[in-house]
Design a protein around this motif. Structure first.
Motif, PDB file in Angstrom:
ATOM      1  N   THR A   1       0.850  -1.191   0.000  1.00  0.00           N
ATOM      2  CA  THR A   1       0.000   0.000   0.000  1.00  0.00           C
ATOM      3  C   THR A   1       0.882   1.236   0.000  1.00  0.00           C
ATOM      4  O   THR A   1       1.909   1.264   0.674  1.00  0.00           O
ATOM      5  CB  THR A   1      -0.915  -0.006   1.244  1.00  0.00           C
ATOM      6  N   ASP A   2       0.478   2.265  -0.745  1.00  0.00           N
ATOM      7  CA  ASP A   2       1.221   3.529  -0.792  1.00  0.00           C
ATOM      8  C   ASP A   2       1.005   4.342   0.477  1.00  0.00           C
ATOM      9  O   ASP A   2      -0.127   4.466   0.951  1.00  0.00           O
ATOM     10  CB  ASP A   2       0.752   4.402  -1.967  1.00  0.00           C
ATOM     11  N   TYR A   3       2.094   4.915   0.980  1.00  0.00           N
ATOM     12  CA  TYR A   3       2.060   5.851   2.103  1.00  0.00           C
ATOM     13  C   TYR A   3       2.909   7.052   1.708  1.00  0.00           C
ATOM     14  O   TYR A   3       4.015   6.897   1.191  1.00  0.00           O
ATOM     15  CB  TYR A   3       2.599   5.202   3.384  1.00  0.00           C
TER      16      TYR A   3
ATOM     17  N   THR B   1       6.782  12.356  -1.823  1.00  0.00           N
ATOM     18  CA  THR B   1       6.797  11.078  -2.527  1.00  0.00           C
ATOM     19  C   THR B   1       5.908  10.070  -1.820  1.00  0.00           C
ATOM     20  O   THR B   1       5.528  10.256  -0.664  1.00  0.00           O
ATOM     21  CB  THR B   1       8.229  10.502  -2.583  1.00  0.00           C
ATOM     22  N   ALA B   2       5.604   8.996  -2.508  1.00  0.00           N
ATOM     23  CA  ALA B   2       4.879   7.874  -1.906  1.00  0.00           C
ATOM     24  C   ALA B   2       5.756   6.637  -1.995  1.00  0.00           C
ATOM     25  O   ALA B   2       6.436   6.426  -2.996  1.00  0.00           O
ATOM     26  CB  ALA B   2       3.563   7.642  -2.628  1.00  0.00           C
ATOM     27  N   LEU B   3       5.738   5.838  -0.959  1.00  0.00           N
ATOM     28  CA  LEU B   3       6.466   4.575  -0.942  1.00  0.00           C
ATOM     29  C   LEU B   3       5.503   3.466  -0.552  1.00  0.00           C
ATOM     30  O   LEU B   3       4.539   3.690   0.180  1.00  0.00           O
ATOM     31  CB  LEU B   3       7.621   4.632   0.061  1.00  0.00           C
ATOM     32  N   ILE B   4       5.782   2.272  -1.018  1.00  0.00           N
ATOM     33  CA  ILE B   4       4.950   1.105  -0.725  1.00  0.00           C
ATOM     34  C   ILE B   4       5.505   0.382   0.501  1.00  0.00           C
ATOM     35  O   ILE B   4       6.716   0.182   0.615  1.00  0.00           O
ATOM     36  CB  ILE B   4       4.925   0.160  -1.939  1.00  0.00           C
ATOM     37  N   ALA B   5       4.625  -0.009   1.399  1.00  0.00           N
ATOM     38  CA  ALA B   5       5.032  -0.789   2.563  1.00  0.00           C
ATOM     39  C   ALA B   5       5.332  -2.226   2.136  1.00  0.00           C
ATOM     40  O   ALA B   5       4.549  -2.840   1.425  1.00  0.00           O
ATOM     41  CB  ALA B   5       3.939  -0.769   3.622  1.00  0.00           C
ATOM     42  N   VAL B   6       6.477  -2.722   2.560  1.00  0.00           N
ATOM     43  CA  VAL B   6       6.876  -4.099   2.257  1.00  0.00           C
ATOM     44  C   VAL B   6       6.672  -4.963   3.506  1.00  0.00           C
ATOM     45  O   VAL B   6       6.410  -4.453   4.589  1.00  0.00           O
ATOM     46  CB  VAL B   6       8.344  -4.161   1.760  1.00  0.00           C
ATOM     47  N   SER B   7       6.809  -6.264   3.351  1.00  0.00           N
ATOM     48  CA  SER B   7       6.496  -7.185   4.446  1.00  0.00           C
ATOM     49  C   SER B   7       7.338  -6.929   5.701  1.00  0.00           C
ATOM     50  O   SER B   7       6.830  -7.037   6.817  1.00  0.00           O
ATOM     51  CB  SER B   7       6.631  -8.634   3.996  1.00  0.00           C
ATOM     52  N   ASN B   8       8.623  -6.575   5.555  1.00  0.00           N
ATOM     53  CA  ASN B   8       9.465  -6.294   6.723  1.00  0.00           C
ATOM     54  C   ASN B   8       8.919  -5.110   7.517  1.00  0.00           C
ATOM     55  O   ASN B   8       9.041  -5.060   8.736  1.00  0.00           O
ATOM     56  CB  ASN B   8      10.906  -5.992   6.310  1.00  0.00           C
ATOM     57  N   MET B   9       8.352  -4.139   6.822  1.00  0.00           N
ATOM     58  CA  MET B   9       7.763  -2.972   7.493  1.00  0.00           C
ATOM     59  C   MET B   9       6.491  -3.379   8.237  1.00  0.00           C
ATOM     60  O   MET B   9       6.288  -2.987   9.380  1.00  0.00           O
ATOM     61  CB  MET B   9       7.429  -1.882   6.475  1.00  0.00           C
ATOM     62  N   VAL B  10       5.658  -4.174   7.595  1.00  0.00           N
ATOM     63  CA  VAL B  10       4.400  -4.608   8.202  1.00  0.00           C
ATOM     64  C   VAL B  10       4.678  -5.427   9.466  1.00  0.00           C
ATOM     65  O   VAL B  10       3.910  -5.372  10.426  1.00  0.00           O
ATOM     66  CB  VAL B  10       3.542  -5.392   7.179  1.00  0.00           C
ATOM     67  N   ASP B  11       5.802  -6.137   9.508  1.00  0.00           N
ATOM     68  CA  ASP B  11       6.180  -6.895  10.706  1.00  0.00           C
ATOM     69  C   ASP B  11       6.366  -5.981  11.914  1.00  0.00           C
ATOM     70  O   ASP B  11       6.254  -6.429  13.057  1.00  0.00           O
ATOM     71  CB  ASP B  11       7.479  -7.673  10.468  1.00  0.00           C
ATOM     72  N   LEU B  12       6.641  -4.697  11.679  1.00  0.00           N
ATOM     73  CA  LEU B  12       6.845  -3.737  12.767  1.00  0.00           C
ATOM     74  C   LEU B  12       5.570  -2.961  13.112  1.00  0.00           C
ATOM     75  O   LEU B  12       5.596  -2.074  13.964  1.00  0.00           O
ATOM     76  CB  LEU B  12       7.964  -2.755  12.394  1.00  0.00           C
ATOM     77  N   ALA B  13       4.453  -3.276  12.482  1.00  0.00           N
ATOM     78  CA  ALA B  13       3.187  -2.561  12.720  1.00  0.00           C
ATOM     79  C   ALA B  13       2.832  -2.569  14.202  1.00  0.00           C
ATOM     80  O   ALA B  13       2.891  -3.612  14.861  1.00  0.00           O
ATOM     81  CB  ALA B  13       2.059  -3.181  11.907  1.00  0.00           C
ATOM     82  N   GLY B  14       2.516  -1.380  14.729  1.00  0.00           N
ATOM     83  CA  GLY B  14       2.140  -1.225  16.121  1.00  0.00           C
ATOM     84  C   GLY B  14       3.302  -1.123  17.092  1.00  0.00           C
ATOM     85  O   GLY B  14       3.110  -0.850  18.269  1.00  0.00           O
ATOM     86  N   LYS B  15       4.509  -1.320  16.614  1.00  0.00           N
ATOM     87  CA  LYS B  15       5.690  -1.289  17.477  1.00  0.00           C
ATOM     88  C   LYS B  15       6.304   0.110  17.533  1.00  0.00           C
ATOM     89  O   LYS B  15       6.194   0.897  16.608  1.00  0.00           O
ATOM     90  CB  LYS B  15       6.720  -2.280  16.974  1.00  0.00           C
ATOM     91  N   ILE B  16       6.981   0.387  18.635  1.00  0.00           N
ATOM     92  CA  ILE B  16       7.711   1.642  18.791  1.00  0.00           C
ATOM     93  C   ILE B  16       9.102   1.460  18.198  1.00  0.00           C
ATOM     94  O   ILE B  16       9.782   0.467  18.484  1.00  0.00           O
ATOM     95  CB  ILE B  16       7.799   2.032  20.276  1.00  0.00           C
ATOM     96  N   VAL B  17       9.506   2.397  17.357  1.00  0.00           N
ATOM     97  CA  VAL B  17      10.809   2.343  16.688  1.00  0.00           C
ATOM     98  C   VAL B  17      11.515   3.690  16.831  1.00  0.00           C
ATOM     99  O   VAL B  17      10.908   4.684  17.224  1.00  0.00           O
ATOM    100  CB  VAL B  17      10.654   1.977  15.191  1.00  0.00           C
ATOM    101  N   HIS B  18      12.793   3.703  16.498  1.00  0.00           N
ATOM    102  CA  HIS B  18      13.605   4.916  16.554  1.00  0.00           C
ATOM    103  C   HIS B  18      13.869   5.424  15.141  1.00  0.00           C
ATOM    104  O   HIS B  18      14.291   4.643  14.277  1.00  0.00           O
ATOM    105  CB  HIS B  18      14.977   4.627  17.182  1.00  0.00           C
ATOM    106  N   ILE B  19      13.674   6.709  14.913  1.00  0.00           N
ATOM    107  CA  ILE B  19      14.109   7.316  13.659  1.00  0.00           C
ATOM    108  C   ILE B  19      15.624   7.417  13.745  1.00  0.00           C
ATOM    109  O   ILE B  19      16.158   8.040  14.671  1.00  0.00           O
ATOM    110  CB  ILE B  19      13.484   8.726  13.465  1.00  0.00           C
ATOM    111  N   SER B  20      16.333   6.776  12.823  1.00  0.00           N
ATOM    112  CA  SER B  20      17.795   6.782  12.908  1.00  0.00           C
ATOM    113  C   SER B  20      18.426   7.903  12.094  1.00  0.00           C
ATOM    114  O   SER B  20      19.433   8.477  12.510  1.00  0.00           O
ATOM    115  CB  SER B  20      18.371   5.436  12.483  1.00  0.00           C
TER     116      SER B  20
END
Length: 87
Positions: A21-23, A31-50
């Motif tokens: 899906t485009d985000y 720009t728009a980028l498509i979410a890939v499976s590795n990204m979806v694995d992190l859905a709902g999780k807290i992450v750090h902007i590096s």
């Protein structure tokens, strides 16, 4: 326009992030980028902007594949992450 999130900031990946899906990147690069499976694995999780990618999107520390992330891939809050009182 400035970036919505800064390096080192904690953000929550959208819990409803959907594969293929485009985000959109609303700040900086339009720009728009498509979410890939590795990204979806992190859905709902807290992450750090590096860091910011060379093309103007975000990189996430917890993403070992180093995909580019956009503003819309994170839950909206005024300062990156919101906390709910347990009282």
């Amino acid at each position: 326009m400035d970036y919505k999130y800064k390096p080192g900031e904690l953000v929550r990946v959208r819990s409803d992030l959907k594969y293929n899906t485009d985000y959109y990147m609303r700040s900086k690069a339009n720009t728009a980028l498509i979410a890939v499976s590795n990204m979806v694995d992190l859905a709902g999780k807290i992450v750090h902007i590096s860091e910011y990618s060379a093309s103007g999107e975000y990189r996430v520390k917890e993403d070992s594949e180093r995909w580019r992330w956009t503003d819309e891939m994170f839950e909206d809050s005024t300062n990156g992450i919101s906390f709910q009182s347990l009282l």
